[in-house]
Scaffold this active site. Structure first.
Site, PDB file in Angstrom:
ATOM      1  N   ASP A 184       0.799  -1.232   0.000  1.00 28.54           N
ATOM      2  CA  ASP A 184       0.000   0.000   0.000  1.00 28.54           C
ATOM      3  C   ASP A 184       0.833   1.283   0.000  1.00 28.54           C
ATOM      4  OD1 ASP A 184       0.718  -0.913   2.599  1.00 28.54           O
ATOM      5  OD2 ASP A 184      -0.721   0.450   3.520  1.00 28.54           O
ATOM      6  N   GLU A 204      -0.818  -2.006   5.027  1.00 31.26           N
ATOM      7  CA  GLU A 204       0.051  -2.076   6.214  1.00 31.26           C
ATOM      8  C   GLU A 204      -0.053  -0.800   7.030  1.00 31.26           C
ATOM      9  OE1 GLU A 204       2.955  -1.595   9.026  1.00 31.26           O
ATOM     10  OE2 GLU A 204       3.044  -0.376   7.232  1.00 31.26           O
ATOM     11  N   GLU A 205      -0.316   0.326   6.332  1.00 28.65           N
ATOM     12  CA  GLU A 205      -0.244   1.642   6.989  1.00 28.65           C
ATOM     13  C   GLU A 205      -1.469   1.901   7.869  1.00 28.65           C
ATOM     14  OE1 GLU A 205       2.309   3.523   7.039  1.00 28.65           O
ATOM     15  OE2 GLU A 205       3.483   3.136   5.221  1.00 28.65           O
ATOM     16  N   HIS A 239       7.483   8.657   4.815  1.00 29.90           N
ATOM     17  CA  HIS A 239       6.233   9.429   4.878  1.00 29.90           C
ATOM     18  C   HIS A 239       6.452  10.909   4.554  1.00 29.90           C
ATOM     19  CE1 HIS A 239       3.860   6.246   7.445  1.00 29.90           C
ATOM     20  NE2 HIS A 239       4.732   5.699   6.616  1.00 29.90           N
TER      21      HIS A 239
HETATM   22 ZN   LIG Z   1       5.000   3.676   6.574  1.00 33.45          ZN
HETATM   23 ZN   LIG Z   2       6.323   0.979   5.595  1.00 31.30          ZN
END
Ligand SMILES: [Zn+2]
Ligand SMILES: [Zn+2]
Length: 399
Positions: A78, A136-137, A362
């Site tokens: 993702d 996952e986030e 990020h």
């Molecule tokens: Zn991340």
């Molecule tokens: Zn990651």
């Protein structure tokens, strides 16, 4: 031919795939394009492919010459809701979405590892279960895949995952002994008072003032209740109350996260937070409702696997710098896949400060030095072959 030679031979493929995924980022549980390419590639390689596992997840089974051992290899797919600021020709083509954590690289590495291992399947001493995971986030993708049966039929004996790591340069590899990443919990505290006019506070019960006391008091939990030799974080990151400057609201909502490595430390933080929130709310005439949700478990590496992988890293990259003690309060939901299974989560240094490729994960300018990719491919492929061959005796009780 070594695994690194093979990884170098398909380096252009790995980079091309990574850039293609980077151009086309998809958020958690929306990874249909990515999952489609993954499924098609694994099928072409002759793996037994299952799609739609826990949403958009894909599982590919590569059966080697023996059935004895099963290694799960996990790659997350993702992207993040971030507007990319990089000016590269493979920049995100989707406004407001970006692969700013490096999961594009993980998918590309996973496909290349599948290519390498498929070409040596006749000498592979067991089965490799390739797991391409959605969300996952913070979306709970790993848990969804576990609920959908990813840890069954066949049951993995080992689990391994990786993350490119821009805090460290290319050539650095993180193989933490023991706990590597914290478990994470989300909590919400809803305070209810009695609303009224800002000029007549004596006729109200002000949940804003009560919430301020709770925010301050919560900072004593780590400093006064958790042992100084343990690690814990409590952060209140969202504060919501009020609609205008002259209205004392009826409600205030606080939301935050707890991070720790050990269940007993979690228990201390949770119990103290509940006691403080209820006690302060009551003392100030409000009521408090608290809800909590565990988002990840701690990631704890199995020491036997770490030693096998350290040898593999040195074999693939003689110049490797291996860090055995990287720990982060950051969280990884891969923890749900390696909870009951001896596992190893490897960090692959991916930064290059000279090329300006060292923005943090990020960040809207996050990008990696792709020079790390063939090493990641070689290390995971060779590591998988080696683990299935050696069948390291788990030291799972080291958890
Ligand atoms: Zn991340
Ligand atoms: Zn990651």
């Amino acid at each position: 031919m070594t695994f690194l030679d093979e990884a170098r031979r398909i380096e252009a493929y790995t980079v091309e795939r990574r850039r293609d995924f980077h151009k086309h980022p998809e958020l958690g549980f929306e990874e249909t394009r990515t999952a489609g390419i993954v499924a098609e590639t694994l099928e072409e390689l002759g793996l037994e492919v299952t799609t739609g596992v826990g949403g958009t997840g894909v599982v590919g089974l590569l059966r080697g010459k023996a059935d004895s051992q099963v290694l799960l290899l996990r790659f997350d797919m993702d992207a993040l809701p971030i507007q990319e600021e990089n000016e590269v020709d493979y920049a995100s083509e989707t406004p407001g979405k970006m692969h700013a954590c490096g999961h594009d690289s993980h998918v590309a590495v996973g496909l290349s590892v599948a290519k390498l291992l498929a070409s040596v399947r006749d000498s592979l001493n067991g089965t490799v279960k390739f797991v391409f995971q959605p969300a996952e986030e913070g979306g709970g993708g790993a848990m969804r895949m576990v609920e959908a049966g990813v840890l069954k039929d066949p049951v993995p004996d080992y689990a391994m995952g990786m993350h490119v790591w821009n805090d460290k340069p290319v050539g650095w590899y993180g193989l933490t002994r023991g706990p590597a990443m914290a478990g994470a919990e989300i909590f919400t505290i809803k305070l209810t008072g009695k609303g009224g006019h800002g000029a007549a506070p004596h006729q109200t019960v002000d949940p804003v003032v009560a919430s301020a006391q709770i925010i301050t008091a919560a900072q004593t939990i780590v400093s006064r209740n958790v042992s100084p030799l343990e690690s814990a974080v409590i952060s209140i990151c969202q504060v919501e109350a009020g609609t205008a400057f002259n209205i004392i609201p009826q409600e205030a909502v606080l939301r935050g996260t707890i991070r720790a490595f050990k269940p007993e430390v979690f228990a201390i933080v949770e119990n103290r937070l509940e006691a403080l929130a209820h006690g302060i709310a009551e003392a100030m005439g409000c009521t408090a409702e608290i809800s909590r949700e565990r988002v990840t478990l701690p990631v704890t590496n199995d020491s036997a696997l770490v030693e096998v992988m350290a040898d593999v890293v040195r074999a693939c990259d003689p110049e490797a710098k291996i860090g055995h003690d990287l720990r982060t309060m950051g969280a990884e939901d891969f923890s749900f896949m390696m909870d009951e299974i001896p596992g190893c989560f490897i960090f692959v240094g991916s930064a290059n400060a000279e090329k300006g490729l060292d923005y943090g994960h990020h960040h809207p300018r996050f990008d990696i030095d792709e020079a790390c990719l063939p090493y990641a491919v070689a290390i995971l492929a060779q590591g998988a072959a080696e683990i299935l061959k050696e069948q390291p005796k788990s030291s799972i009780n080291s958890k």
